[in-house]
Design a protein around this motif. Structure first.
Motif, PDB file in Angstrom:
ATOM      1  N   LYS A  76       0.817  -1.210   0.000  1.00 39.40           N
ATOM      2  CA  LYS A  76       0.000   0.000   0.000  1.00 39.40           C
ATOM      3  C   LYS A  76       0.858   1.272   0.000  1.00 39.40           C
ATOM      4  O   LYS A  76       0.718   2.145   0.863  1.00 39.40           O
ATOM      5  CB  LYS A  76      -0.953  -0.016   1.188  1.00 39.40           C
ATOM      6  CG  LYS A  76      -1.949  -1.169   1.121  1.00 39.40           C
ATOM      7  CD  LYS A  76      -2.861  -1.199   2.330  1.00 39.40           C
ATOM      8  CE  LYS A  76      -3.839  -2.364   2.244  1.00 39.40           C
ATOM      9  NZ  LYS A  76      -4.718  -2.450   3.435  1.00 39.40           N
ATOM     10  N   GLU A  77       1.760   1.347  -0.973  1.00 34.80           N
ATOM     11  CA  GLU A  77       2.586   2.547  -1.106  1.00 34.80           C
ATOM     12  C   GLU A  77       1.818   3.591  -1.920  1.00 34.80           C
ATOM     13  O   GLU A  77       0.631   3.439  -2.183  1.00 34.80           O
ATOM     14  CB  GLU A  77       3.952   2.208  -1.711  1.00 34.80           C
ATOM     15  CG  GLU A  77       3.931   1.249  -2.884  1.00 34.80           C
ATOM     16  CD  GLU A  77       3.382   1.873  -4.128  1.00 34.80           C
ATOM     17  OE1 GLU A  77       3.989   2.821  -4.649  1.00 34.80           O
ATOM     18  OE2 GLU A  77       2.346   1.408  -4.607  1.00 34.80           O
ATOM     19  N   LEU A  78       2.509   4.637  -2.327  1.00 32.11           N
ATOM     20  CA  LEU A  78       1.839   5.783  -2.947  1.00 32.11           C
ATOM     21  C   LEU A  78       1.089   5.414  -4.216  1.00 32.11           C
ATOM     22  O   LEU A  78      -0.073   5.795  -4.395  1.00 32.11           O
ATOM     23  CB  LEU A  78       2.880   6.869  -3.236  1.00 32.11           C
ATOM     24  CG  LEU A  78       2.358   8.154  -3.874  1.00 32.11           C
ATOM     25  CD1 LEU A  78       1.309   8.806  -2.991  1.00 32.11           C
ATOM     26  CD2 LEU A  78       3.519   9.118  -4.132  1.00 32.11           C
ATOM     27  N   MET A  79       1.726   4.691  -5.126  1.00 32.69           N
ATOM     28  CA  MET A  79       1.082   4.348  -6.384  1.00 32.69           C
ATOM     29  C   MET A  79      -0.137   3.453  -6.171  1.00 32.69           C
ATOM     30  O   MET A  79      -1.189   3.652  -6.787  1.00 32.69           O
ATOM     31  CB  MET A  79       2.080   3.663  -7.322  1.00 32.69           C
ATOM     32  CG  MET A  79       1.495   3.308  -8.691  1.00 32.69           C
ATOM     33  SD  MET A  79       0.927   4.752  -9.605  1.00 32.69           S
ATOM     34  CE  MET A  79       2.492   5.472 -10.074  1.00 32.69           C
ATOM     35  N   TYR A  80      -0.007   2.468  -5.280  1.00 32.63           N
ATOM     36  CA  TYR A  80      -1.129   1.568  -5.004  1.00 32.63           C
ATOM     37  C   TYR A  80      -2.285   2.345  -4.377  1.00 32.63           C
ATOM     38  O   TYR A  80      -3.453   2.119  -4.707  1.00 32.63           O
ATOM     39  CB  TYR A  80      -0.669   0.454  -4.076  1.00 32.63           C
ATOM     40  CG  TYR A  80      -1.699  -0.627  -3.843  1.00 32.63           C
ATOM     41  CD1 TYR A  80      -1.905  -1.631  -4.783  1.00 32.63           C
ATOM     42  CD2 TYR A  80      -2.468  -0.650  -2.687  1.00 32.63           C
ATOM     43  CE1 TYR A  80      -2.850  -2.625  -4.582  1.00 32.63           C
ATOM     44  CE2 TYR A  80      -3.414  -1.633  -2.461  1.00 32.63           C
ATOM     45  CZ  TYR A  80      -3.603  -2.626  -3.412  1.00 32.63           C
ATOM     46  OH  TYR A  80      -4.544  -3.591  -3.202  1.00 32.63           O
TER      47      TYR A  80
END
Length: 211
Positions: A162-166
Motif C-alpha cells: 500500500k505505497e503511494l502508487m497503489y
C-alpha cells in the motif's frame, strides 16, 4: 471536480507516501552497505569473494526488478513491505556495487603506493585513504541511483504493497471522469518529483559544504 482531493483522499495518499518512504529509505541504507561490500570485493579481484561478487552483480543487473519483487513476494514467507524491501535491496545493491567499483577504479594507483610506503595495510589504505576519495567522486551517480530507487518503489504496487502508487490506484476507482483520473496521477507524479528534488537538493548542499 469539487470532490477531488478531499481530506480523506489526502490522508490516504500521505499514508501511501509514508510506506513509500519506508521502503525507499530502507532500500537506500541497506543497498549502500551491501553494495559497498560487493563493490569492494569485485574491485579486489582476489579469491572466491571477488568471483561471487561478480557473479551476483552480473546476474542481478540482467534481471528486471519487477521479477525480483514478484518472485520474492510469492516464494518467501515475508510480509509484503519486508518482501518489497528485500527485493529492492537485492536489486539496488548490484547497481550501487558497480558505482562503488567504478569509483575505486578512478583512484590513481599512486594513492595506494603512497599509503603502503607509510606502512598502511590494504584494509587501512582502503578505509582511510581510498574510500573517502571514492565517496566524494561517486556522490552524483550514487544519488542518482537512490532517486531511481525512490521511483522504483512504484513497482511494489503490483504485489499490493500500500505505497503511494497503489494508494492512488485504489482512490482512482471512485472517479468516473477521465480528467479526475489524470489529475490524480498528476498529483502522484508531483509528489514523487517533490521528494526526489528534495533529496537532490540535500545532496547538492552536502557537496557544497564538503567541497
Amino acid at each position: 471536480m469539487n470532490s477531488f482531493l478531499t481530506g480523506d483522499t489526502i490522508v490516504f495518499l500521505l499514508r501511501g507516501l509514508g510506506i513509500t518512504l519506508v521502503i525507499a529509505l530502507s532500500t537506500i541504507v541497506l543497498s549502500f552497505i551491501f553494495g559497498s561490500v560487493l563493490g569492494i570485493a569485485r574491485y579486489t579481484e582476489r579469491g572466491i569473494a571477488a568471483k561471487l561478487a561478480a557473479l551476483y552483480i552480473d546476474t542481478v543487473r540482467n534481471i528486471p526488478l519487477l521479477l525480483f519483487i514478484i518472485g520474492f513476494r510469492f516464494t518467501l514467507p515475508l510480509p509484503p513491505v519486508i518482501s518489497a524491501i528485500t527485493a529492492m535491496t537485492v536489486f539496488t545493491s548490484a547497481m550501487v556495487a558497480e558505482i562503488i567499483r567504478g569509483g575505486l577504479n578512478s583512484i590513481p594507483q599512486g594513492q595506494w603506493e603512497a599509503a603502503y610506503s607509510q606502512g598502511f595495510s590494504f584494509a587501512g589504505t582502503l578505509m582511510h585513504v581510498v574510500l573517502p576519495q571514492t565517496v566524494r567522486r561517486i556522490r552524483k551517480p550514487l544519488m542518482g541511483q537512490f532517486v531511481t530507487a525512490i521511483k522504483d518503489t512504484s513497482f511494489c504496487s503490483i504485489i499490493a504493497v500500500k505505497e503511494l502508487m497503489y494508494s492512488g490506484t485504489i482512490i482512482m476507482g471512485k472517479y468516473v471522469k477521465s480528467i479526475q483520473v489524470i489529475a490524480l496521477y498528476a498529483v502522484i507524479a508531483l509528489v514523487y518529483f517533490s521528494v526526489n528534488m528534495l533529496l537532490l537538493g540535500i545532496s547538492k548542499k552536502m557537496v557544497k559544504e564538503q567541497s
